[in-house]
Design a protein around this motif. Structure first.
Motif, PDB file in Angstrom:
ATOM      1  N   GLY A  26      -6.858 -11.121  -2.913  1.00 39.57           N
ATOM      2  CA  GLY A  26      -5.493 -11.101  -3.435  1.00 39.57           C
ATOM      3  C   GLY A  26      -5.289  -9.972  -4.414  1.00 39.57           C
ATOM      4  N   GLY A  27      -4.076  -9.905  -4.933  1.00 44.08           N
ATOM      5  CA  GLY A  27      -3.725  -8.824  -5.848  1.00 44.08           C
ATOM      6  C   GLY A  27      -4.293  -9.018  -7.234  1.00 44.08           C
ATOM      7  N   ARG A  28      -4.510  -7.934  -7.903  1.00 43.57           N
ATOM      8  CA  ARG A  28      -5.008  -7.986  -9.272  1.00 43.57           C
ATOM      9  C   ARG A  28      -3.844  -8.293 -10.188  1.00 43.57           C
ATOM     10  NH1 ARG A  28      -8.831  -7.219 -12.758  1.00 43.57           N
ATOM     11  NH2 ARG A  28      -8.707  -5.783 -14.485  1.00 43.57           N
ATOM     12  N   GLN A  29      -4.053  -9.151 -11.127  1.00 47.30           N
ATOM     13  CA  GLN A  29      -3.019  -9.501 -12.093  1.00 47.30           C
ATOM     14  C   GLN A  29      -3.087  -8.559 -13.269  1.00 47.30           C
ATOM     15  OE1 GLN A  29      -0.731 -11.788 -11.321  1.00 47.30           O
ATOM     16  NE2 GLN A  29      -1.834 -11.960  -9.393  1.00 47.30           N
ATOM     17  N   TYR A  30      -2.053  -7.763 -13.437  1.00 49.21           N
ATOM     18  CA  TYR A  30      -1.980  -6.828 -14.555  1.00 49.21           C
ATOM     19  C   TYR A  30      -1.232  -7.484 -15.706  1.00 49.21           C
ATOM     20  CZ  TYR A  30      -3.397  -3.249 -11.279  1.00 49.21           C
ATOM     21  OH  TYR A  30      -4.081  -2.518 -10.375  1.00 49.21           O
ATOM     22  N   LYS A  31      -1.576  -7.105 -16.915  1.00 47.69           N
ATOM     23  CA  LYS A  31      -0.903  -7.638 -18.096  1.00 47.69           C
ATOM     24  C   LYS A  31       0.223  -6.740 -18.512  1.00 47.69           C
ATOM     25  CE  LYS A  31      -4.954  -9.996 -19.710  1.00 47.69           C
ATOM     26  NZ  LYS A  31      -5.905 -10.194 -20.742  1.00 47.69           N
ATOM     27  N   MET A  45      -3.723   6.944  -2.023  1.00 45.75           N
ATOM     28  CA  MET A  45      -3.535   5.585  -1.516  1.00 45.75           C
ATOM     29  C   MET A  45      -3.639   4.650  -2.705  1.00 45.75           C
ATOM     30  SD  MET A  45      -5.721   5.753   2.009  1.00 45.75           S
ATOM     31  CE  MET A  45      -5.248   4.131   2.496  1.00 45.75           C
ATOM     32  N   ILE A  46      -2.577   3.875  -2.937  1.00 47.25           N
ATOM     33  CA  ILE A  46      -2.510   3.016  -4.109  1.00 47.25           C
ATOM     34  C   ILE A  46      -2.029   1.645  -3.662  1.00 47.25           C
ATOM     35  CG2 ILE A  46      -1.554   2.768  -6.425  1.00 47.25           C
ATOM     36  CD1 ILE A  46      -0.722   5.799  -6.120  1.00 47.25           C
ATOM     37  N   ALA A  47      -2.817   0.616  -3.932  1.00 48.32           N
ATOM     38  CA  ALA A  47      -2.413  -0.757  -3.641  1.00 48.32           C
ATOM     39  C   ALA A  47      -1.863  -1.356  -4.932  1.00 48.32           C
ATOM     40  CB  ALA A  47      -3.591  -1.572  -3.134  1.00 48.32           C
ATOM     41  N   VAL A  48      -0.624  -1.875  -4.879  1.00 43.70           N
ATOM     42  CA  VAL A  48       0.016  -2.416  -6.078  1.00 43.70           C
ATOM     43  C   VAL A  48       0.685  -3.747  -5.770  1.00 43.70           C
ATOM     44  CG1 VAL A  48       0.431  -0.172  -7.171  1.00 43.70           C
ATOM     45  CG2 VAL A  48       2.146  -1.134  -5.635  1.00 43.70           C
ATOM     46  N   ASN A  49       0.864  -4.540  -6.824  1.00 44.25           N
ATOM     47  CA  ASN A  49       1.657  -5.761  -6.720  1.00 44.25           C
ATOM     48  C   ASN A  49       3.134  -5.389  -6.660  1.00 44.25           C
ATOM     49  OD1 ASN A  49      -0.654  -7.295  -6.926  1.00 44.25           O
ATOM     50  ND2 ASN A  49      -0.526  -7.416  -9.154  1.00 44.25           N
ATOM     51  N   LEU A  68       0.862  -1.169   0.000  1.00 42.43           N
ATOM     52  CA  LEU A  68       0.000   0.000   0.000  1.00 42.43           C
ATOM     53  C   LEU A  68       0.901   1.222   0.000  1.00 42.43           C
ATOM     54  CD1 LEU A  68      -2.809   1.284   0.209  1.00 42.43           C
ATOM     55  CD2 LEU A  68      -2.545   1.200   2.686  1.00 42.43           C
ATOM     56  N   ILE A  69       0.777   2.041  -1.022  1.00 38.36           N
ATOM     57  CA  ILE A  69       1.572   3.259  -1.131  1.00 38.36           C
ATOM     58  C   ILE A  69       0.692   4.419  -0.684  1.00 38.36           C
ATOM     59  CG2 ILE A  69       2.796   4.795  -2.697  1.00 38.36           C
ATOM     60  CD1 ILE A  69       3.214   2.328  -4.493  1.00 38.36           C
ATOM     61  N   ILE A  70       1.200   5.205   0.255  1.00 35.58           N
ATOM     62  CA  ILE A  70       0.504   6.390   0.735  1.00 35.58           C
ATOM     63  C   ILE A  70       1.402   7.579   0.450  1.00 35.58           C
ATOM     64  CG2 ILE A  70      -0.467   7.588   2.726  1.00 35.58           C
ATOM     65  CD1 ILE A  70      -0.885   4.806   3.991  1.00 35.58           C
ATOM     66  N   ALA A  71       0.902   8.507  -0.344  1.00 33.57           N
ATOM     67  CA  ALA A  71       1.680   9.691  -0.699  1.00 33.57           C
ATOM     68  C   ALA A  71       0.825  10.925  -0.466  1.00 33.57           C
ATOM     69  CB  ALA A  71       2.109   9.626  -2.160  1.00 33.57           C
ATOM     70  N   ASP A 103      -3.661  -8.553   2.635  1.00 34.13           N
ATOM     71  CA  ASP A 103      -4.702  -9.103   1.784  1.00 34.13           C
ATOM     72  C   ASP A 103      -5.512  -7.957   1.203  1.00 34.13           C
ATOM     73  OD1 ASP A 103      -6.233 -10.954   0.472  1.00 34.13           O
ATOM     74  OD2 ASP A 103      -7.339 -11.616   2.235  1.00 34.13           O
ATOM     75  N   CYS A 104      -6.094  -8.205   0.059  1.00 37.13           N
ATOM     76  CA  CYS A 104      -6.917  -7.217  -0.614  1.00 37.13           C
ATOM     77  C   CYS A 104      -8.193  -7.920  -1.071  1.00 37.13           C
ATOM     78  CB  CYS A 104      -6.153  -6.643  -1.809  1.00 37.13           C
ATOM     79  SG  CYS A 104      -7.062  -5.389  -2.682  1.00 37.13           S
TER      80      CYS A 104
END
Length: 116
Positions: A111-116, A62-66, A3-6, A101-102
């Motif tokens: 779980g995390g979203r799978q990006y292409k 707030m950004i949740a990333v893999n 989780l990125i908080i900026a 967990d998300c």
């Protein structure tokens, strides 16, 4: 996942959103917040009276990333901040926190979203 908080200045929001889109990060939460850093607020005059404004308007992202999107996302946020110094770059580790967990509320997917 992380989780990125900026916290950024409001007038930089569009530039940061564009930088995030450039690295294919399209999901974020934006909140209006108030606070102060080194500037400690400022003094304003209203109808001839001066008063101190201690809390300044900011925008919190707030950004949740893999894991594979962590560094590109942080770089996209940091490169839109002008006058970066080495001291400020050392604070990059404060931008991220582990996210155990998300859960997507609409579908119940975990779980995390799978990006292409």
């Amino acid at each position: 996942m992380k989780l990125i908080i900026a916290i950024i200045q409001p007038h930089r929001l569009e530039a940061v959103k564009q930088a995030l889109a450039d690295v294919e990060v399209f999901r974020l939460t934006v909140m209006d917040v108030q606070g102060f850093g080194r500037q400690r607020g400022h003094t304003e005059a209203y109808r001839g009276h001066e008063f101190s404004v201690n809390l300044l308007r900011k925008v919190q992202l707030m950004i949740a990333v893999n894991e594979e999107f962590l560094e590109p996302t942080i770089d996209a946020i940091v490169k839109r901040r002008p006058h970066r110094t080495e001291r400020r770059d050392r604070r990059r580790q404060d931008l991220r926190a582990p996210l155990e967990d998300c859960i997507r509320i609409r579908t119940g997917e975990r779980g995390g979203r799978q990006y292409k």
